[in-house]
Design an enzyme around this catalytic site. Structure first.
Site, PDB file in Angstrom:
ATOM      1  N   ARG A 190       0.835  -1.206   0.000  1.00  0.00           N
ATOM      2  CA  ARG A 190       0.000   0.000   0.000  1.00  0.00           C
ATOM      3  C   ARG A 190       0.869   1.255   0.000  1.00  0.00           C
ATOM      4  O   ARG A 190       0.536   2.254  -0.646  1.00  0.00           O
ATOM      5  CB  ARG A 190      -0.937  -0.036   1.210  1.00  0.00           C
ATOM      6  CG  ARG A 190      -2.057   0.971   1.141  1.00  0.00           C
ATOM      7  CD  ARG A 190      -3.117   0.705   2.178  1.00  0.00           C
ATOM      8  NE  ARG A 190      -2.601   0.839   3.537  1.00  0.00           N
ATOM      9  CZ  ARG A 190      -3.306   0.551   4.632  1.00  0.00           C
ATOM     10  NH1 ARG A 190      -4.550   0.097   4.541  1.00  0.00           N
ATOM     11  NH2 ARG A 190      -2.781   0.699   5.833  1.00  0.00           N
ATOM     12  N   GLU A 220     -16.430   6.210   3.749  1.00  0.00           N
ATOM     13  CA  GLU A 220     -15.803   5.704   4.971  1.00  0.00           C
ATOM     14  C   GLU A 220     -15.779   6.799   6.016  1.00  0.00           C
ATOM     15  O   GLU A 220     -16.413   7.844   5.840  1.00  0.00           O
ATOM     16  CB  GLU A 220     -14.400   5.162   4.664  1.00  0.00           C
ATOM     17  CG  GLU A 220     -13.432   6.182   4.112  1.00  0.00           C
ATOM     18  CD  GLU A 220     -12.008   5.632   4.058  1.00  0.00           C
ATOM     19  OE1 GLU A 220     -11.598   4.896   4.960  1.00  0.00           O
ATOM     20  OE2 GLU A 220     -11.298   5.976   3.101  1.00  0.00           O
ATOM     21  N   LYS A 263      -2.667   6.506   1.417  1.00  0.00           N
ATOM     22  CA  LYS A 263      -2.519   6.967   2.803  1.00  0.00           C
ATOM     23  C   LYS A 263      -1.625   8.200   2.825  1.00  0.00           C
ATOM     24  O   LYS A 263      -0.460   8.148   3.225  1.00  0.00           O
ATOM     25  CB  LYS A 263      -1.970   5.833   3.668  1.00  0.00           C
ATOM     26  CG  LYS A 263      -2.745   5.670   4.960  1.00  0.00           C
ATOM     27  CD  LYS A 263      -2.399   4.390   5.684  1.00  0.00           C
ATOM     28  CE  LYS A 263      -2.851   4.461   7.121  1.00  0.00           C
ATOM     29  NZ  LYS A 263      -4.315   4.448   7.303  1.00  0.00           N
TER      30      LYS A 263
HETATM   31  C1  LIG Z   1      -5.422   3.639   7.574  1.00  0.00           C
HETATM   32  C2  LIG Z   1      -6.817   3.924   7.173  1.00  0.00           C
HETATM   33  C3  LIG Z   1      -7.852   2.967   7.298  1.00  0.00           C
HETATM   34  C4  LIG Z   1      -7.650   1.637   7.980  1.00  0.00           C
HETATM   35  O1  LIG Z   1      -6.752   0.804   7.323  1.00  0.00           O
HETATM   36  P1  LIG Z   1      -6.101  -0.446   8.071  1.00  0.00           P
HETATM   37  O2  LIG Z   1      -5.118  -0.963   7.094  1.00  0.00           O
HETATM   38  O3  LIG Z   1      -7.170  -1.411   8.363  1.00  0.00           O
HETATM   39  O4  LIG Z   1      -5.480   0.090   9.321  1.00  0.00           O
HETATM   40  C5  LIG Z   1      -9.112   3.294   6.833  1.00  0.00           C
HETATM   41  N1  LIG Z   1      -9.367   4.510   6.278  1.00  0.00           N
HETATM   42  C6  LIG Z   1      -8.415   5.443   6.153  1.00  0.00           C
HETATM   43  C7  LIG Z   1      -8.758   6.756   5.543  1.00  0.00           C
HETATM   44  C8  LIG Z   1      -7.110   5.184   6.586  1.00  0.00           C
HETATM   45  O5  LIG Z   1      -6.178   6.135   6.464  1.00  0.00           O
END
Ligand SMILES: *Cc1c(COP(=O)(O)O)cnc(C)c1O
Length: 341
Positions: A82, A220, A184
């Site tokens: 990722r 989300e 991210k």
């Molecule tokens: C990091 C993150 C998540 C959760 O991801 P995980 O890999 O399960 O920790 C969900 N939404 C956003 C916007 C994120 O930055």
């Protein structure tokens, strides 16, 4: 290995400086070998790309002690891949995926004394990140970068049980169509701060963001993906090009199908459907799953049948199975658990 004298059950989710962190620098088109250092400060140009144009991305995962006493991480290879996607989208250099995992392992090993014991509920949170470190004033990618990994012990996410939360439908957007919602990037968080501070002031625990194009579909929250359980026991989770592909959510989908024999639908989820679901949860590394009891849309309340007292029964089963796999109580799928030796 002697553990630090920390009150594991009561440390909360905050930064605690640990002994060592990993640092590698990118210069003249290549990464150096990387080192572990005690220096917790970063010294960069006042004009660094990260400071002027927010050229930075990060990852988040945990190390913890299993029932058998092994220190492990959960699927760090997915964090590595990722981060590759994030760096590509932000015109940053690739930090090789095997080196990413190695850097995580090295950093955890160097801070073993901070890995909380089994059963404490606490974990060692791991934060890999990268930023443009060389001066940039005309808008373009930096030429030099730093990749770092630090760790910080964090307490149990749920003190005294996982109480369902109340969230609101946000009037703000977290990501544009074809923007950066799927990576991210720090910038996604900078622009979500006003929305979350506003939600907190109004008494809500989190925001539900809708798709910015039509505002009819569930995306989300600021830092966690949604899962829903239908009244006939299916797992439904939103599919969209502008949500962050949560590793927890992807793992829950696998657990639902392969361990619990559930039907799973990964698809667009209309906000108008939400009132018909039986259970709702937020999933991410920090909480694994945090149950949602109520969703408020401009005064219109959707109360999930699972209520405000406990996690819904299906959500609980998913939570118990996934955390059982993580803690070594239930056999994990091949490659999910990285033992730190
Ligand atoms: C990091 C993150 C998540 C959760 O991801 P995980 O890999 O399960 O920790 C969900 N939404 C956003 C916007 C994120 O930055």
């Amino acid at each position: 290995m002697e553990k630090k004298n920390i009150d594991w059950a009561n440390i909360g989710f905050g930064y605690v400086k640990t002994d060592k962190r990993y640092v590698s620098n990118y210069k003249d088109g290549k990464w150096d070998d990387g080192i572990l250092t005690e220096d917790d400060t970063v010294v960069i140009s006042e004009c660094a790309g990260v400071l002027q144009y927010a050229q930075t991305c990060f990852e988040g995962l945990k190390a913890y002690t299993t029932e058998k006493g092994q220190v492990v991480c959960f699927r760090p290879d997915l964090n590595a891949s990722r981060m590759k996607d994030s760096t590509q989208r932000l015109e940053m250099p690739l930090f090789p995926e095997d080196r990413f995992v190695d850097a995580v392992v090295q950093t955890v090993k160097a801070n073993m004394a901070y890995v909380p014991p089994y059963g404490s509920g606490a974990t060692l949170y791991i934060r890999p990140y990268m930023f443009g470190s060389s001066p940039v004033i005309g808008v373009k990618p930096a030429e030099e970068y730093q990749f770092r990994v630090f760790t910080t012990p964090v307490g149990p996410y749920f003190k005294g049980g996982a109480k369902p939360i109340t969230i609101k439908v946000s009037d703000f957007d977290r990501a544009a169509p074809h923007g950066t919602g799927h990576i991210k990037a720090g910038l996604n968080y900078a622009m979500s701060l006003h929305a979350i501070v506003t939600a907190h002031e109004e008494g809500f625990a989190e925001n539900m963001y809708l798709d910015p194009g039509t505002r009819t579909k569930v995306e989300e929250t600021g830092g966690a993906n949604f899962i829903f359980i239908t009244k006939d026991n299916k797992l439904v989770t939103p599919k969209s090009g502008s949500i962050l592909p949560s590793i927890t959510r992807r793992s829950i989908v696998h657990v639902a199908k392969e361990y619990l024999g559930m039907e799973v639908e990964e698809r667009e989820v209309l906000f108008s459907e939400v009132k018909d679901f039986a259970e709702c949860g937020l999933c991410g590394t920090a909480a694994v799953i945090s149950p949602v009891g109520k969703i408020v849309d401009h005064g219109n309340e959707i109360c999930l049948p699972s209520g405000m007292d406990d996690m819904g029964p299906v959500t609980k089963k998913l939570y118990d199975t996934l955390t059982g796999i993580q803690m070594g109580r239930i056999e994990a799928p091949e490659g999910w658990i990285k033992v730190i030796e």
